[in-house]
Design an enzyme around this catalytic site. Sequence first.
Site, PDB file in Angstrom:
ATOM      1  N   ASP A 118     -12.571 -13.754  12.031  1.00 47.97           N
ATOM      2  CA  ASP A 118     -12.007 -14.788  12.638  1.00 47.97           C
ATOM      3  C   ASP A 118     -13.180 -15.695  12.616  1.00 47.97           C
ATOM      4  OD1 ASP A 118      -9.367 -16.967  13.533  1.00 47.97           O
ATOM      5  OD2 ASP A 118     -11.120 -16.032  15.781  1.00 47.97           O
ATOM      6  N   GLU A 148      -9.008 -10.787   7.859  1.00 46.66           N
ATOM      7  CA  GLU A 148      -9.503 -10.964   8.880  1.00 46.66           C
ATOM      8  C   GLU A 148     -11.050  -9.710   8.582  1.00 46.66           C
ATOM      9  OE1 GLU A 148      -8.345 -15.497  11.400  1.00 46.66           O
ATOM     10  OE2 GLU A 148      -7.615 -13.023  11.871  1.00 46.66           O
TER      11      GLU A 148
END
Length: 223
Positions: free
Chosen positions: A48, A115
């Site tokens: 992320d 992610e």
Amino acid sequence: MDEQLEDVLAVHFQDRQLLQLALTHRSYIYETAGAGQSSNERMEFLGDSILALISADFLYRTFPQLTEGELTDVRAVLVRTETLANFARELNLGNFLLMGKGEQGGQRVLACTFEAILGAIYLDQGLVAAQNFVVPKLDPIAHTIVEKRLFKDNKSRFQELAQAHDSITPVYRLVSQEGPSHNREFTVEVLLGDAVAGRGQGRNKQTSEQEAAHDAMTNRGWV
């Protein structure tokens, strides 16, 4: 299976254990308890952050005409959960994900897995490899967002449309918040009167409200 996924990703890992970890959902760990096993949550946290850096750098260099606020708004639309989940579907990540028997790979799970994969690529081969993997996916979507001005605040757009069509001001309510403090997920509903018009999820209430407003506009055919 690792080799098959590497071909799909067009990335061949030096350490395949990183790839295996990126595909391991916490529900799988609960059902196969054993010493030294870990889920992909920490790697998703890293991915992320890497995605935030790469997308910010890409937008800054690609759209010099945008202000700081506009860049922030474009990035929020660009890396939303729905988009990342679509990337995961295009790569068929759900076919490789290790999950518990009762778990389903919904949109949020797919986005987090994407992610985590990005985090694994970064750990294995560095920032340039991570950029080479994700920027071609972001590029066409970013240009569409900018050219069509889709980055305008969803809450503002929905309020304008709701007042124009229904003479009602939307109201947002927090439905739930789950997960540890570093990876919390908020669920928000937006109401028009007593009716739920849309629902959104995100890592904070603001993002969740934006997602709920977008969902409401989609449900009403306003986007």
